[in-house]
Write a protein that holds these residues in place. Sequence first.
Motif, PDB file in Angstrom:
ATOM      1  N   ALA A 106       0.825  -1.216   0.000  1.00  0.00           N
ATOM      2  CA  ALA A 106       0.000   0.000   0.000  1.00  0.00           C
ATOM      3  C   ALA A 106       0.861   1.269   0.000  1.00  0.00           C
ATOM      4  O   ALA A 106       0.333   2.368  -0.134  1.00  0.00           O
ATOM      5  CB  ALA A 106      -0.937  -0.003   1.204  1.00  0.00           C
ATOM      6  N   GLY A 107       2.179   1.108   0.163  1.00  0.00           N
ATOM      7  CA  GLY A 107       3.075   2.264   0.130  1.00  0.00           C
ATOM      8  C   GLY A 107       3.392   2.830   1.501  1.00  0.00           C
ATOM      9  O   GLY A 107       3.931   3.920   1.623  1.00  0.00           O
ATOM     10  N   THR A 108       3.073   2.089   2.544  1.00  0.00           N
ATOM     11  CA  THR A 108       3.342   2.545   3.901  1.00  0.00           C
ATOM     12  C   THR A 108       4.141   1.464   4.620  1.00  0.00           C
ATOM     13  O   THR A 108       4.945   0.777   4.004  1.00  0.00           O
ATOM     14  CB  THR A 108       2.012   2.928   4.617  1.00  0.00           C
ATOM     15  OG1 THR A 108       2.282   3.410   5.915  1.00  0.00           O
ATOM     16  CG2 THR A 108       1.023   1.792   4.669  1.00  0.00           C
ATOM     17  N   ASN A 109       3.944   1.279   5.894  1.00  0.00           N
ATOM     18  CA  ASN A 109       4.636   0.239   6.644  1.00  0.00           C
ATOM     19  C   ASN A 109       3.738  -0.231   7.783  1.00  0.00           C
ATOM     20  O   ASN A 109       2.673   0.350   8.013  1.00  0.00           O
ATOM     21  CB  ASN A 109       6.002   0.737   7.144  1.00  0.00           C
ATOM     22  CG  ASN A 109       5.875   1.891   8.100  1.00  0.00           C
ATOM     23  OD1 ASN A 109       5.261   1.776   9.160  1.00  0.00           O
ATOM     24  ND2 ASN A 109       6.452   3.025   7.737  1.00  0.00           N
ATOM     25  N   PRO A 110       4.137  -1.269   8.522  1.00  0.00           N
ATOM     26  CA  PRO A 110       3.248  -1.837   9.544  1.00  0.00           C
ATOM     27  C   PRO A 110       2.822  -0.857  10.645  1.00  0.00           C
ATOM     28  O   PRO A 110       1.814  -1.099  11.310  1.00  0.00           O
ATOM     29  CB  PRO A 110       4.063  -2.991  10.133  1.00  0.00           C
ATOM     30  CG  PRO A 110       4.984  -3.393   9.030  1.00  0.00           C
ATOM     31  CD  PRO A 110       5.323  -2.110   8.327  1.00  0.00           C
ATOM     32  N   SER A 111       3.524   0.254  10.816  1.00  0.00           N
ATOM     33  CA  SER A 111       3.101   1.220  11.833  1.00  0.00           C
ATOM     34  C   SER A 111       1.737   1.827  11.504  1.00  0.00           C
ATOM     35  O   SER A 111       1.083   2.386  12.380  1.00  0.00           O
ATOM     36  CB  SER A 111       4.145   2.333  11.992  1.00  0.00           C
ATOM     37  OG  SER A 111       4.193   3.147  10.828  1.00  0.00           O
ATOM     38  N   VAL A 112       1.273   1.691  10.257  1.00  0.00           N
ATOM     39  CA  VAL A 112      -0.026   2.234   9.858  1.00  0.00           C
ATOM     40  C   VAL A 112      -1.164   1.616  10.677  1.00  0.00           C
ATOM     41  O   VAL A 112      -2.188   2.246  10.898  1.00  0.00           O
ATOM     42  CB  VAL A 112      -0.277   2.052   8.332  1.00  0.00           C
ATOM     43  CG1 VAL A 112      -0.552   0.591   7.993  1.00  0.00           C
ATOM     44  CG2 VAL A 112      -1.419   2.931   7.860  1.00  0.00           C
ATOM     45  N   PHE A 113      -0.968   0.394  11.169  1.00  0.00           N
ATOM     46  CA  PHE A 113      -2.033  -0.268  11.917  1.00  0.00           C
ATOM     47  C   PHE A 113      -2.326   0.416  13.249  1.00  0.00           C
ATOM     48  O   PHE A 113      -3.411   0.261  13.798  1.00  0.00           O
ATOM     49  CB  PHE A 113      -1.731  -1.758  12.085  1.00  0.00           C
ATOM     50  CG  PHE A 113      -1.738  -2.482  10.762  1.00  0.00           C
ATOM     51  CD1 PHE A 113      -2.927  -2.701  10.085  1.00  0.00           C
ATOM     52  CD2 PHE A 113      -0.558  -2.906  10.176  1.00  0.00           C
ATOM     53  CE1 PHE A 113      -2.945  -3.331   8.846  1.00  0.00           C
ATOM     54  CE2 PHE A 113      -0.559  -3.539   8.942  1.00  0.00           C
ATOM     55  CZ  PHE A 113      -1.759  -3.752   8.281  1.00  0.00           C
ATOM     56  N   ALA A 114      -1.408   1.208  13.742  1.00  0.00           N
ATOM     57  CA  ALA A 114      -1.651   1.991  14.965  1.00  0.00           C
ATOM     58  C   ALA A 114      -2.698   3.076  14.716  1.00  0.00           C
ATOM     59  O   ALA A 114      -3.309   3.578  15.662  1.00  0.00           O
ATOM     60  CB  ALA A 114      -0.348   2.614  15.467  1.00  0.00           C
ATOM     61  N   TYR A 115      -2.916   3.439  13.458  1.00  0.00           N
ATOM     62  CA  TYR A 115      -3.864   4.499  13.088  1.00  0.00           C
ATOM     63  C   TYR A 115      -5.216   3.947  12.633  1.00  0.00           C
ATOM     64  O   TYR A 115      -6.044   4.690  12.122  1.00  0.00           O
ATOM     65  CB  TYR A 115      -3.255   5.390  12.003  1.00  0.00           C
ATOM     66  CG  TYR A 115      -1.958   6.014  12.454  1.00  0.00           C
ATOM     67  CD1 TYR A 115      -1.959   7.103  13.320  1.00  0.00           C
ATOM     68  CD2 TYR A 115      -0.733   5.483  12.063  1.00  0.00           C
ATOM     69  CE1 TYR A 115      -0.768   7.658  13.763  1.00  0.00           C
ATOM     70  CE2 TYR A 115       0.459   6.042  12.493  1.00  0.00           C
ATOM     71  CZ  TYR A 115       0.434   7.114  13.352  1.00  0.00           C
ATOM     72  OH  TYR A 115       1.609   7.665  13.797  1.00  0.00           O
TER      73      TYR A 115
END
Length: 190
Positions: free
Chosen positions: A159-168
Amino acid sequence: MIDAVVLRVAKSAILSKFDGSYSFDKETLLDKYPFLKKKGACFVTLEYSGNLRGCIGSIIAHRTLLDDIISNAISAAFKDPRFNPLSKEELSNLNLEVSILTPPEILEYEDYEDLLKKVTPFKDGLILNYGSYQGTFLPQVWDDLKTPELFLEHLSYKAGTNPSVFAYHPSIYRYRVEAIEENFDEVLPL
């Protein structure tokens, strides 16, 4: 019957770009196979000698299934930006797969741990959507990424991001597919 027709449409669409005699009458097909008239979303995947050679698809149904298969087959063969256009010489070692998607449904979850529990390995295709970031993995990707943690991690990268996106708490959609595949040579053109 449905399986054979879907593969035959995809193969004929690809072959028509090499040889105009493989063109076909869409109206006749729609009359003979009414399910092709319904709006549908599909992905067409090509593998050459066991390696990905092209994969293009639609997540949301926005045209007839017939038009979606034709467009995505041609795009997978000739317009996937990761690969050069398919050559005639590659046809003999090609595998063709058409995956027909169910409509995506929002997956409600509390947090990342809850999401991990709600994802069904080897059945769910997932869409991650957060702001300008979006990516999807078909259920077939579970063959390579066998745990929900790995699947979601790599989906975030796609998706162009990283696993830290799941915190949002990104929006996650789930869908299933009916995947039909065959060696390209064994599929009869229309």
